[in-house]
Scaffold this motif. Structure first.
Motif, mmCIF file in Angstrom:
data_model
loop_
_atom_site.group_PDB
_atom_site.id
_atom_site.type_symbol
_atom_site.label_atom_id
_atom_site.label_comp_id
_atom_site.label_asym_id
_atom_site.label_seq_id
_atom_site.Cartn_x
_atom_site.Cartn_y
_atom_site.Cartn_z
ATOM 1 N N HIS A 65 12.371 35.106 67.177
ATOM 2 C CA HIS A 65 12.117 33.537 67.105
ATOM 3 C C HIS A 65 10.877 33.176 66.271
ATOM 4 O O HIS A 65 10.056 33.826 66.431
ATOM 5 C CB HIS A 65 11.888 32.946 68.480
ATOM 6 C CG HIS A 65 12.764 33.413 69.434
ATOM 7 N ND1 HIS A 65 13.940 32.544 69.554
ATOM 8 C CD2 HIS A 65 12.876 34.258 70.560
ATOM 9 C CE1 HIS A 65 14.840 33.088 70.504
ATOM 10 N NE2 HIS A 65 14.087 34.012 70.911
ATOM 11 N N ILE A 67 8.923 29.662 64.527
ATOM 12 C CA ILE A 67 8.766 28.202 64.786
ATOM 13 C C ILE A 67 8.107 27.602 63.520
ATOM 14 O O ILE A 67 7.126 28.009 62.971
ATOM 15 C CB ILE A 67 8.032 27.905 65.995
ATOM 16 C CG1 ILE A 67 8.777 28.472 67.177
ATOM 17 C CG2 ILE A 67 7.860 26.504 66.167
ATOM 18 C CD1 ILE A 67 7.968 28.041 68.471
ATOM 19 N N HIS A 97 13.472 27.959 64.498
ATOM 20 C CA HIS A 97 13.240 26.717 65.221
ATOM 21 C C HIS A 97 12.287 25.924 64.541
ATOM 22 O O HIS A 97 11.280 25.925 64.250
ATOM 23 C CB HIS A 97 12.541 26.871 66.745
ATOM 24 C CG HIS A 97 13.238 28.005 67.456
ATOM 25 N ND1 HIS A 97 14.333 27.534 68.298
ATOM 26 C CD2 HIS A 97 13.107 29.306 67.664
ATOM 27 C CE1 HIS A 97 14.760 28.582 69.119
ATOM 28 N NE2 HIS A 97 13.959 29.704 68.538
ATOM 29 N N THR A 155 2.791 24.549 68.701
ATOM 30 C CA THR A 155 3.550 25.679 68.686
ATOM 31 C C THR A 155 3.119 26.739 69.775
ATOM 32 O O THR A 155 3.967 27.688 70.197
ATOM 33 C CB THR A 155 3.526 26.501 67.224
ATOM 34 O OG1 THR A 155 2.054 26.741 67.207
ATOM 35 C CG2 THR A 155 4.118 25.504 66.154
ATOM 36 N N ASP A 156 2.059 26.662 70.382
ATOM 37 C CA ASP A 156 1.704 27.508 71.724
ATOM 38 C C ASP A 156 2.623 27.293 72.732
ATOM 39 O O ASP A 156 2.973 28.148 73.187
ATOM 40 C CB ASP A 156 0.226 27.071 71.795
ATOM 41 C CG ASP A 156 -0.839 27.641 71.108
ATOM 42 O OD1 ASP A 156 -0.504 28.642 70.437
ATOM 43 O OD2 ASP A 156 -2.025 27.354 71.134
ATOM 44 N N ARG A 159 6.329 28.052 71.728
ATOM 45 C CA ARG A 159 6.843 29.687 71.858
ATOM 46 C C ARG A 159 7.248 30.091 73.253
ATOM 47 O O ARG A 159 8.049 30.813 73.381
ATOM 48 C CB ARG A 159 5.721 30.330 71.319
ATOM 49 C CG ARG A 159 4.469 30.644 71.980
ATOM 50 C CD ARG A 159 3.450 31.242 71.050
ATOM 51 N NE ARG A 159 3.062 30.352 70.001
ATOM 52 C CZ ARG A 159 2.089 30.593 69.014
ATOM 53 N NH1 ARG A 159 1.561 31.719 69.342
ATOM 54 N NH2 ARG A 159 1.732 29.785 68.185
ATOM 55 N N VAL A 162 10.645 28.620 74.165
ATOM 56 C CA VAL A 162 11.586 29.314 73.486
ATOM 57 C C VAL A 162 11.923 30.567 74.284
ATOM 58 O O VAL A 162 13.207 31.015 74.481
ATOM 59 C CB VAL A 162 11.182 29.381 71.793
ATOM 60 C CG1 VAL A 162 12.303 30.500 71.411
ATOM 61 C CG2 VAL A 162 11.509 28.098 71.046
ATOM 62 N N LEU A 163 10.942 31.428 74.486
ATOM 63 C CA LEU A 163 10.964 32.587 75.142
ATOM 64 C C LEU A 163 11.569 32.360 76.752
ATOM 65 O O LEU A 163 12.302 33.038 77.271
ATOM 66 C CB LEU A 163 9.698 33.263 75.292
ATOM 67 C CG LEU A 163 9.397 33.899 73.886
ATOM 68 C CD1 LEU A 163 7.752 34.480 73.998
ATOM 69 C CD2 LEU A 163 10.244 34.804 73.320
ATOM 70 N N TYR A 170 8.778 36.609 69.834
ATOM 71 C CA TYR A 170 8.419 35.505 69.105
ATOM 72 C C TYR A 170 7.411 36.106 68.161
ATOM 73 O O TYR A 170 6.530 37.040 68.426
ATOM 74 C CB TYR A 170 7.494 34.794 70.018
ATOM 75 C CG TYR A 170 6.587 33.403 68.957
ATOM 76 C CD1 TYR A 170 7.301 32.572 68.643
ATOM 77 C CD2 TYR A 170 5.410 33.894 68.934
ATOM 78 C CE1 TYR A 170 6.370 31.665 67.737
ATOM 79 C CE2 TYR A 170 4.693 33.232 67.964
ATOM 80 C CZ TYR A 170 5.221 31.990 67.403
ATOM 81 O OH TYR A 170 4.465 31.380 66.502
ATOM 82 N N ASP A 172 4.587 34.768 64.902
ATOM 83 C CA ASP A 172 4.054 33.960 63.926
ATOM 84 C C ASP A 172 4.525 34.159 62.527
ATOM 85 O O ASP A 172 5.178 35.236 62.252
ATOM 86 C CB ASP A 172 2.391 33.980 63.631
ATOM 87 C CG ASP A 172 1.767 33.228 65.008
ATOM 88 O OD1 ASP A 172 2.580 32.842 65.630
ATOM 89 O OD2 ASP A 172 0.490 33.557 64.901
ATOM 90 N N ASN A 173 4.738 33.017 61.749
ATOM 91 C CA ASN A 173 5.301 33.092 60.405
ATOM 92 C C ASN A 173 4.818 33.940 59.477
ATOM 93 O O ASN A 173 5.306 34.527 58.323
ATOM 94 C CB ASN A 173 5.513 31.744 59.846
ATOM 95 C CG ASN A 173 6.708 30.705 60.515
ATOM 96 O OD1 ASN A 173 7.724 31.056 60.625
ATOM 97 N ND2 ASN A 173 6.199 29.776 61.378
ATOM 98 N N ASN A 203 -1.220 35.946 71.038
ATOM 99 C CA ASN A 203 -0.154 35.242 71.454
ATOM 100 C C ASN A 203 0.666 34.950 70.161
ATOM 101 O O ASN A 203 1.679 34.190 70.173
ATOM 102 C CB ASN A 203 -0.517 34.052 72.168
ATOM 103 C CG ASN A 203 -1.218 32.931 71.379
ATOM 104 O OD1 ASN A 203 -1.489 33.046 70.414
ATOM 105 N ND2 ASN A 203 -1.090 31.699 71.799
#
Length: 345
Positions: A65, A67, A97, A155-156, A159, A162-163, A170, A172-173, A203
């Protein structure tokens, strides 16, 4: 009797100092969180999970995932990272997402091409529309902070949602994938320390089943103790949850995050062995730019003589011959703070 009273007094002082230390290190209302979490959650059969499962079926689906919110610019480094996830982690699907629509149309014209290149190259990439929270469970986001700060808070919580909906991995980009994460997919929750031997848990890389108890507790902490002006509150709270519920979280030291943000000179700009003992690496893209370094692109990554350069080159050039580079260009691409250090020496 007198000696017992003295002992009790010293014990009380020690305990007070110890928990004051925990509050100082973890901060962010951690002690309140630990005092008031609903213990009934841990006794609810719906959430009890045996981490020592012998089932052949993985508990965590092989879905990555990512975001992406409209505040940010999608650039070359993000493209390299998502391509590394596809090629090296080998997920069944990558769920992207975003609130930018199925065509990924943003206001920034430069942000679109690199994502479109990735989209054409990754057959199992699926765009999923996401609704960006306007508040944090009714609490307003800080008016003192910029959009990027607020976006990090949004986004905190996204995520975790989503999970909890899908389960999976998850990232980070700006996380670079090195090799598959199957080793960790039979634990209900896996994460890496923010820095080695510290209690805080990073995280930006989370591997979790949708029924993870830690996910629920972590999510509930934002409902109760959200601080709109706190940067990185989540890592402190997650660290304290791991300390208290150590049997419900698989904590790694360096496998997913090495080097840490405290070791930038080692991680991105030295020639350490990044491919042998690690599964993912955080590129720390913003740190690179914050030091005033040259923006990395296809035109210059062949001159980045470091672990960072090797990572980028391994994806972009793949099996191709890496172009040669002059010494002058290599020196130009030295990280700014490292170049200053060398000049002083």
């Amino acid at each position: 009797m007198k000696s017992e009273l003295i002992f009790c007094a010293f014990a009380s002082i020690f305990i007070s100092v110890y928990f004051a230390y925990l509050y100082y290190r973890g901060g962010y209302h951690i002690w309140n969180v630990l005092q008031t979490f609903n213990e009934e959650v841990l006794e609810d059969p719906e959430f009890i999970v045996n981490l020592n499962t012998t089932e052949s079926q993985f508990r965590v689906p092989n879905i990555v995932h990512l975001i992406w919110l409209h505040y940010y610019k999608y650039d070359f480094i993000h493209y390299i990272c998502i391509m590394s996830v596809y090629h090296n982690l080998q997920p069944d699907y990558i769920y992207f997402h975003t609130n930018m629509g199925q065509d990924f149309n943003g206001s920034d014209g430069e942000s679109k091409p690199w994502f479109q290149y990735a989209r054409k190259s990754i057959p199992n990439l699926i765009i999923k529309d996401i609704e960006v929270p306007k508040t944090m469970f009714g609490k307003a986001f800080s008016e003192k902070q910029d959009q990027h700060f607020i976006g990090s808070h949004q986004t905190d919580i996204l995520r975790l949602r989503v999970l909890m909906n899908f389960g999976g991995i998850y990232l980070d980009n700006d996380v670079f994938g090195i090799r598959p994460l199957d080793r960790f997919r039979n634990y209900t929750f896996t994460a890496n320390r923010d820095c080695p031997r510290e209690h805080r848990i990073f995280n930006g890389i989370l591997i979790a089943s949708k029924d993870s108890v830690i996910l629920k507790l972590f999510y509930d902490s934002y409902k109760r103790y959200y601080n709109p002006d706190c940067w990185g509150c989540g890592i402190g709270i997650l660290g304290q949850l791991a300390y208290r519920h150590y049997n419900l979280i698989h904590v790694l030291e360096t496998e997913l995050v090495y080097p840490s943000w405290k070791q930038l000179d080692v991680q991105l700009y030295d020639n350490y062995d990044w491919s042998t003992n690690h599964y993912t690496a955080h590129i720390w893209r913003n740190a690179w730019l914050a030091f005033g370094n040259e923006v990395l692109s296809p035109a210059n990554i062949h001159c980045v003589d470091s672990a960072l350069g090797e990572m980028l080159q391994s994806v972009y050039f793949a099996n191709q011959t890496i172009p040669s580079c002059t010494d002058a260009d290599r020196r130009r691409l030295l990280p700014r703070f490292l170049a200053n250090k060398i000049a002083r020496e």
